[in-house]
Design an enzyme around this catalytic site. Sequence first.
Site, mmCIF file in Angstrom:
data_model
loop_
_atom_site.group_PDB
_atom_site.id
_atom_site.type_symbol
_atom_site.label_atom_id
_atom_site.label_comp_id
_atom_site.label_asym_id
_atom_site.label_seq_id
_atom_site.Cartn_x
_atom_site.Cartn_y
_atom_site.Cartn_z
ATOM 1 N N ARG A 53 35.768 14.364 62.759
ATOM 2 C CA ARG A 53 36.245 15.658 63.247
ATOM 3 C C ARG A 53 35.798 16.826 62.383
ATOM 4 O O ARG A 53 35.325 17.842 62.878
ATOM 5 C CB ARG A 53 37.778 15.698 63.277
ATOM 6 N N THR A 54 36.012 16.693 61.077
ATOM 7 C CA THR A 54 35.762 17.844 60.211
ATOM 8 C C THR A 54 34.281 18.217 60.280
ATOM 9 O O THR A 54 33.920 19.383 60.488
ATOM 10 C CB THR A 54 36.197 17.530 58.769
ATOM 11 N N LYS A 82 20.265 7.913 43.851
ATOM 12 C CA LYS A 82 19.374 7.819 42.684
ATOM 13 C C LYS A 82 20.061 8.317 41.436
ATOM 14 O O LYS A 82 19.429 8.445 40.385
ATOM 15 C CB LYS A 82 18.108 8.653 42.933
ATOM 16 N N ARG A 103 32.704 17.615 51.283
ATOM 17 C CA ARG A 103 33.768 16.598 51.180
ATOM 18 C C ARG A 103 33.338 15.591 50.123
ATOM 19 O O ARG A 103 32.195 15.136 50.119
ATOM 20 C CB ARG A 103 33.967 15.884 52.511
ATOM 21 N N HIS A 131 42.745 19.969 51.550
ATOM 22 C CA HIS A 131 41.891 20.004 52.750
ATOM 23 C C HIS A 131 42.284 21.270 53.517
ATOM 24 O O HIS A 131 42.875 21.217 54.595
ATOM 25 C CB HIS A 131 42.136 18.734 53.570
HETATM 26 C C1 NCD Z 1 41.980 13.679 57.161
HETATM 27 C C2 NCD Z 1 41.273 13.643 55.812
HETATM 28 O O1 NCD Z 1 40.055 13.399 55.765
HETATM 29 O O2 NCD Z 1 41.956 13.897 54.844
HETATM 30 N N1 NCD Z 1 41.075 13.622 58.244
HETATM 31 C C3 NCD Z 1 40.648 14.801 58.813
HETATM 32 O O3 NCD Z 1 39.915 15.547 58.207
HETATM 33 N N2 NCD Z 1 41.136 15.124 60.022
HETATM 34 C C4 NCD Z 1 43.100 12.709 57.308
HETATM 35 C C5 NCD Z 1 42.838 11.250 57.058
HETATM 36 O O4 NCD Z 1 41.718 10.818 56.792
HETATM 37 O O5 NCD Z 1 43.810 10.495 57.158
#
Ligand code: NCD
Length: 303
Positions: A53-54, A82, A103, A131
């Site tokens: 999703r993100t 590497k 991320r 997040h």
């Molecule tokens: C979340 C995350 O990556 O922290 N996912 C997201 O971005 N919607 C929640 C999760 O992974 O449980």
Amino acid sequence: MRHDHLLTAKQLSRADIETVLDRAAAFDDDPTAAGERHADELLALCFFEPSTRTKMSFETAAKRLGGDVVDMGSVESSSVKKGESLADTVRVVEGYADGVVLRHPKQGAAKMASEHVDVPVVNAGDGAGHHPSQTLLDLYTIREHAGLDDISIGIMGDLKYGRTVHSLAHALTNFDVRQHFVSPESLRLPRSVRYDLHEAGAQVREHEDLDAVLPNLDVLYVTRIQRERFPDEDEYEEVAGEYSITPETLDAAKDDLAVMHPLPRVDEIAAAVDETDNATYFEQAHNGVPVRMALLDLLLDDD
Ligand code: NCD
């Protein structure tokens, strides 16, 4: 909003949040509202952990704004394999793009990266830390369903490792929201987050059972147990499957309770809940696009 980066929800004031949410509402009504402002702008996607999703909603948002993305791809196929440091990776990437969405499994990674580059960095999840862009779409969804003042929210599941929870809890201190945290003892909110909430004067209660608090809630925010963050699989097994929401659970809730989840879900919400009017999680995920359009519009705006 006058910020160079989006690193944690702690940096967001109520005015900042309202600016993003109002702009997101404008994009929801008219996806072309930014005109040509971002034509030819490039956003770098650097995801060192899995994401659906993100990553896809940032990509959709960048494209809907008239820009495009360059994607580092998987860690397996990048120079990280590497032995390249994160600092070197982002220094190189800033030469390619106008902003970086990062991320990473290490808490504090986005902040560290932001110290090495001049383009805006968005923290798309740093380990069990924060997040914040997820929080903005969560707030947008809450505002649509319940408003953001004089409401009660239950936040349930893995409060220890869940970064979406940490960011949401901080952001909610800007509003008149009663926060009820529901988790097993071993997955309580980290002490540092509890301290920050206390300092912010937040209205916070902690519970091990949902039953007592469910009838009072306007929103129930359910989270996945973050299996990948447990140091030991036995500890995970002890809490796995502890909470599960079914249509029967919701019999005790207000009719208009909004059940939210950042997704992906494992077994915390039964598929049968999807058919109820309470299920709000897919709409929540869709809100990722207008909210991230608004965020990019504000962060990439040079004026
Ligand atoms: C979340 C995350 O990556 O922290 N996912 C997201 O971005 N919607 C929640 C999760 O992974 O449980």
